[in-house]
Design a protein around this motif. Sequence first.
Motif, PDB file in Angstrom:
ATOM      1  N   ASP A   1     -45.342   4.343 -10.480  1.00 17.75           N
ATOM      2  CA  ASP A   1     -46.426   5.327 -10.530  1.00 17.75           C
ATOM      3  C   ASP A   1     -47.455   4.962 -11.593  1.00 17.75           C
ATOM      4  O   ASP A   1     -48.662   5.124 -11.390  1.00 17.75           O
ATOM      5  CB  ASP A   1     -45.865   6.720 -10.820  1.00 17.75           C
ATOM      6  N   LEU A   2     -46.983   4.452 -12.718  1.00 21.06           N
ATOM      7  CA  LEU A   2     -47.896   4.039 -13.786  1.00 21.06           C
ATOM      8  C   LEU A   2     -48.723   2.830 -13.354  1.00 21.06           C
ATOM      9  O   LEU A   2     -49.947   2.802 -13.530  1.00 21.06           O
ATOM     10  CB  LEU A   2     -47.105   3.693 -15.054  1.00 21.06           C
ATOM     11  N   GLN A   3     -48.057   1.848 -12.788  1.00 26.89           N
ATOM     12  CA  GLN A   3     -48.756   0.621 -12.410  1.00 26.89           C
ATOM     13  C   GLN A   3     -49.717   0.840 -11.254  1.00 26.89           C
ATOM     14  O   GLN A   3     -50.715   0.117 -11.129  1.00 26.89           O
ATOM     15  CB  GLN A   3     -47.730  -0.468 -12.088  1.00 26.89           C
ATOM     16  N   ALA A   4     -49.435   1.850 -10.411  1.00 25.55           N
ATOM     17  CA  ALA A   4     -50.328   2.159  -9.290  1.00 25.55           C
ATOM     18  C   ALA A   4     -51.455   3.102  -9.704  1.00 25.55           C
ATOM     19  O   ALA A   4     -52.346   3.404  -8.902  1.00 25.55           O
ATOM     20  CB  ALA A   4     -49.533   2.784  -8.151  1.00 25.55           C
ATOM     21  N   GLY A   5     -51.411   3.579 -10.961  1.00 29.28           N
ATOM     22  CA  GLY A   5     -52.457   4.469 -11.443  1.00 29.28           C
ATOM     23  C   GLY A   5     -52.292   5.919 -11.023  1.00 29.28           C
ATOM     24  O   GLY A   5     -53.179   6.737 -11.243  1.00 29.28           O
ATOM     25  N   ARG A   6     -51.131   6.241 -10.423  1.00 31.49           N
ATOM     26  CA  ARG A   6     -50.893   7.639 -10.033  1.00 31.49           C
ATOM     27  C   ARG A   6     -50.604   8.512 -11.254  1.00 31.49           C
ATOM     28  O   ARG A   6     -50.844   9.715 -11.244  1.00 31.49           O
ATOM     29  CB  ARG A   6     -49.733   7.718  -9.034  1.00 31.49           C
ATOM     30  N   LEU A   7     -50.085   7.888 -12.303  1.00 30.39           N
ATOM     31  CA  LEU A   7     -49.846   8.562 -13.565  1.00 30.39           C
ATOM     32  C   LEU A   7     -50.362   7.661 -14.688  1.00 30.39           C
ATOM     33  O   LEU A   7     -50.586   6.459 -14.477  1.00 30.39           O
ATOM     34  CB  LEU A   7     -48.353   8.840 -13.758  1.00 30.39           C
ATOM     35  N   SER A   8     -50.538   8.227 -15.867  1.00 30.21           N
ATOM     36  CA  SER A   8     -51.024   7.444 -17.009  1.00 30.21           C
ATOM     37  C   SER A   8     -49.945   7.384 -18.083  1.00 30.21           C
ATOM     38  O   SER A   8     -49.013   8.208 -18.085  1.00 30.21           O
ATOM     39  CB  SER A   8     -52.288   8.079 -17.585  1.00 30.21           C
ATOM     40  N   PRO A   9     -50.044   6.431 -19.017  1.00 34.29           N
ATOM     41  CA  PRO A   9     -49.034   6.317 -20.073  1.00 34.29           C
ATOM     42  C   PRO A   9     -48.807   7.614 -20.844  1.00 34.29           C
ATOM     43  O   PRO A   9     -47.683   7.897 -21.265  1.00 34.29           O
ATOM     44  CB  PRO A   9     -49.609   5.223 -20.972  1.00 34.29           C
TER      45      PRO A   9
END
Length: 263
Positions: free
Chosen positions: A108-116
């Motif tokens: 999800d982070l790498q796909a930009g669906r969530l942020s760090p």
Amino acid sequence: MTSIKAVLFDFDGTLSTLRAGWEETMAPFMLESIAGERRLTPEESAALAKEIADYIDQSTGIQTIFQMRWLAAKVAETGWNREVLGEWAYKAEYNRRLLLNVQRRIDDLQAGRLSPTDYLMKGSEAFLEALERHGIEMYVASGTDHPDVVNEAKVLGVQRYFKEIAGAPVGRADCSKEKVMSDLLEQKGFRGDELAIIGDGKVEIRIARENGALALGLASDEHTREGVNPVKHARLLAAGAERIAGDFSDTAAWLDWLGIKES
């Protein structure tokens, strides 16, 4: 108060919540491994679940392999499961199950669906930036396998802050936290009172106290990423933490605890 020159962080539950919920993976895995094919009575099931929960609570912060060593001994002791695996086999299966959830979060982070920021403790980035601004050396020591903790720090964008990230050595039952503390004292020449350890488990608090370092506890709620978790607070207090907070949102207070004055 001596101004701190280096800070050693625990990672999971202190900075990162990528592995939040690991207890919910470990507890049923342990129960399943110990019970085997035996149909437990309600009393046996309740007693075993409590024993597992108590063990997980008191062992938080140690390397996974030592928790799996306890599991292997417990499986052998009860005799309920005819298949008794070695500690490394139990660790491999536990990691496989845990990483299913962790990898979904990383995807999800790498796909930009969530942020760090969705998986970092509140205020952690601002706190790390403040430490960097004041020239404080920062290190990470974790009971998570070394390649995984390095990757997760990179995914969360915090790897750049640390001079060294040390996870559990793959295939060896060594305590990375004790080794990093030893290296800071013996190889890098810091005095104990120039070091601080920040973590959410009693292991790192014990190491700090044993070496004369400042022991700061993070009683984190890993699901909300802010506020005080009362269970962790009690655990850290009992372990001897000198200061305890639930997150890093009050940067000024954390810097004050470390003896760092903002200009």
